[in-house]
Motif scaffolding. Structure first.
Motif, PDB file in Angstrom:
ATOM      1  N   THR A  71      63.340  63.287  53.556  1.00 13.14           N
ATOM      2  CA  THR A  71      62.752  63.201  52.211  1.00 13.14           C
ATOM      3  C   THR A  71      62.367  61.768  51.874  1.00 13.14           C
ATOM      4  N   GLY A  72      63.257  60.817  52.195  1.00 12.31           N
ATOM      5  CA  GLY A  72      62.966  59.415  51.917  1.00 12.31           C
ATOM      6  C   GLY A  72      61.765  58.913  52.689  1.00 12.31           C
ATOM      7  N   TRP A  73      61.626  59.304  53.955  1.00 10.10           N
ATOM      8  CA  TRP A  73      60.499  58.853  54.761  1.00 10.10           C
ATOM      9  C   TRP A  73      59.192  59.451  54.229  1.00 10.10           C
ATOM     10  N   ARG A  74      59.247  60.698  53.764  1.00  7.58           N
ATOM     11  CA  ARG A  74      58.046  61.308  53.189  1.00  7.58           C
ATOM     12  C   ARG A  74      57.632  60.574  51.910  1.00  7.58           C
ATOM     13  N   ILE A  75      58.595  60.237  51.077  1.00 10.05           N
ATOM     14  CA  ILE A  75      58.284  59.520  49.838  1.00 10.05           C
ATOM     15  C   ILE A  75      57.770  58.113  50.145  1.00 10.05           C
ATOM     16  N   ALA A  76      58.398  57.443  51.109  1.00  3.66           N
ATOM     17  CA  ALA A  76      57.975  56.085  51.450  1.00  3.66           C
ATOM     18  C   ALA A  76      56.534  56.072  51.944  1.00  3.66           C
ATOM     19  N   ARG A  77      56.140  57.060  52.717  1.00  2.00           N
ATOM     20  CA  ARG A  77      54.760  57.107  53.201  1.00  2.00           C
ATOM     21  C   ARG A  77      53.789  57.502  52.096  1.00  2.00           C
ATOM     22  N   ALA A  78      54.212  58.420  51.215  1.00  3.69           N
ATOM     23  CA  ALA A  78      53.302  58.915  50.180  1.00  3.69           C
ATOM     24  C   ALA A  78      53.054  57.877  49.085  1.00  3.69           C
ATOM     25  N   ARG A  79      54.048  57.012  48.810  1.00  6.99           N
ATOM     26  CA  ARG A  79      53.926  56.102  47.670  1.00  6.99           C
ATOM     27  C   ARG A  79      53.814  54.637  48.083  1.00  6.99           C
ATOM     28  N   ARG A  80      53.579  54.378  49.354  1.00 11.19           N
ATOM     29  CA  ARG A  80      53.504  52.993  49.803  1.00 11.19           C
ATOM     30  C   ARG A  80      52.341  52.243  49.151  1.00 11.19           C
ATOM     31  N   SER A  81      51.237  52.938  48.857  1.00 14.59           N
ATOM     32  CA  SER A  81      50.089  52.258  48.252  1.00 14.59           C
ATOM     33  C   SER A  81      50.380  51.774  46.839  1.00 14.59           C
ATOM     34  N   GLU A  82      51.381  52.359  46.171  1.00 14.52           N
ATOM     35  CA  GLU A  82      51.722  51.930  44.817  1.00 14.52           C
ATOM     36  C   GLU A  82      52.461  50.597  44.802  1.00 14.52           C
ATOM     37  N   PHE A  83      53.159  50.271  45.881  1.00 16.55           N
ATOM     38  CA  PHE A  83      54.042  49.110  45.865  1.00 16.55           C
ATOM     39  C   PHE A  83      53.655  48.034  46.874  1.00 16.55           C
ATOM     40  N   LEU A  84      52.813  48.356  47.848  1.00 14.85           N
ATOM     41  CA  LEU A  84      52.425  47.366  48.857  1.00 14.85           C
ATOM     42  C   LEU A  84      51.102  46.713  48.465  1.00 14.85           C
TER      43      LEU A  84
ATOM     44  N   LEU B 219      63.019  52.218  43.614  1.00 11.89           N
ATOM     45  CA  LEU B 219      62.058  52.865  44.504  1.00 11.89           C
ATOM     46  C   LEU B 219      61.110  51.853  45.134  1.00 11.89           C
ATOM     47  N   GLY B 220      60.502  50.995  44.322  1.00 11.85           N
ATOM     48  CA  GLY B 220      59.528  50.042  44.844  1.00 11.85           C
ATOM     49  C   GLY B 220      60.091  49.106  45.896  1.00 11.85           C
ATOM     50  N   PRO B 221      61.195  48.388  45.597  1.00  9.47           N
ATOM     51  CA  PRO B 221      61.780  47.527  46.627  1.00  9.47           C
ATOM     52  C   PRO B 221      62.195  48.275  47.893  1.00  9.47           C
ATOM     53  N   SER B 222      62.677  49.498  47.742  1.00 10.40           N
ATOM     54  CA  SER B 222      63.095  50.259  48.922  1.00 10.40           C
ATOM     55  C   SER B 222      61.898  50.652  49.788  1.00 10.40           C
ATOM     56  N   VAL B 223      60.790  51.043  49.173  1.00 12.82           N
ATOM     57  CA  VAL B 223      59.588  51.372  49.936  1.00 12.82           C
ATOM     58  C   VAL B 223      59.075  50.143  50.673  1.00 12.82           C
ATOM     59  N   ALA B 224      59.126  48.976  50.018  1.00 16.19           N
ATOM     60  CA  ALA B 224      58.684  47.737  50.668  1.00 16.19           C
ATOM     61  C   ALA B 224      59.571  47.389  51.862  1.00 16.19           C
ATOM     62  N   LEU B 225      60.886  47.552  51.715  1.00 19.10           N
ATOM     63  CA  LEU B 225      61.788  47.269  52.831  1.00 19.10           C
ATOM     64  C   LEU B 225      61.566  48.244  53.986  1.00 19.10           C
ATOM     65  N   ALA B 226      61.321  49.506  53.659  1.00 20.49           N
ATOM     66  CA  ALA B 226      61.065  50.485  54.720  1.00 20.49           C
ATOM     67  C   ALA B 226      59.803  50.125  55.496  1.00 20.49           C
ATOM     68  N   ALA B 227      58.780  49.626  54.803  1.00 20.44           N
ATOM     69  CA  ALA B 227      57.536  49.244  55.472  1.00 20.44           C
ATOM     70  C   ALA B 227      57.736  48.057  56.409  1.00 20.44           C
TER      71      ALA B 227
END
Length: 229
Positions: free
Chosen positions: A7-20, A131-139
């Protein structure tokens, strides 16, 4: 954990454009690509002059490509790609009650307890903050296992590792497993945060308790006492 990770990987890919930040992503691509090209050129020259690698030339060339790409990915891990507004985002729970802070933090754990209605709004706010910092770290950290996988492929193709000297063959997969833990923890945290958010949305908001009327203990006006007061 597996469901939270997926679930986390799906969210990170779907919302990466919002935070990167697209500009920082392009800069990372340019810098890491330049590092890969320069290091690959150096390895080719070193192999031609001193015969650094063993085996036939096509395999040695593939090994050089893998090593150069691994170095480029490693450099990319250290380059920030998130938007500027995430730099000052506070991910802590703004609460003076440490017991309540621990209670809210447990909502983001693997086995959360039942959520109290009065914690609903703070859980939603914290899920949004992290959410935002976590998506950035995952990227960024997704490139760590990629780095060591490429280094391992290069070691296999170049003939650096043998039965007599197995370290070049054993170290990259070991480091890949160890350093993948950071990426797995970040992505799993995104999944658990989303689960906490959904549980909070399923709760009814806590009833608003009206504040008791304030008594005027120091009335304005004349302070002169009258007979009979």
């Amino acid at each position: 954990m597996g469901n939270a990770f997926s679930t986390g990987w799906r969210i990170a890919r779907a919302r990466r454009s919002e935070f990167l930040d697209p500009a920082r992503l392009r800069r990372r691509t340019v810098v890491s690509g330049a590092v890969a090209v320069v290091s690959g050129t150096v390895l080719v020259v070193a192999d031609l002059l001193w015969g650094v690698f063993d085996g036939q030339w096509p395999l040695r060339l593939l090994a050089i490509v893998c090593f150069a790409a691994a170095l480029g990915c490693l450099v990319a891990v250290f380059l920030r790609v998130h938007r500027r507004e995430l730099d000052g985002r506070d991910t802590a729970t703004p609460s003076g009650d440490w017991r309540r802070g621990e209670r809210i933090a447990r909502q983001f754990a693997a086995r959360p307890p039942a959520m109290l209605p009065e914690d609903r709004d703070e859980v939603l706010a914290r899920a949004e903050r992290i959410l935002g910092p976590s998506v950035a770290l995952a990227a960024r950290f997704v490139l760590l296992p990629t780095t060591w996988a490429l280094a391992w492929a290069g070691a296999l193709l170049s003939g650096l590792g043998t039965l007599d000297h197995p370290t070049p063959l054993l170290m990259p997969p070991l480091l890949m497993v160890l350093q993948s833990a950071t990426f797995i923890v970040v992505v799993t945290g995104i999944g658990r945060s989303d689960a906490a958010r959904r549980r909070a949305l399923a709760l009814e908001p806590a009833p608003v308790v009206a504040a008791p009327p304030r008594r005027n203990v120091d009335p304005r006006g004349s302070k002169v006492g009258l007979p009979g007061d």
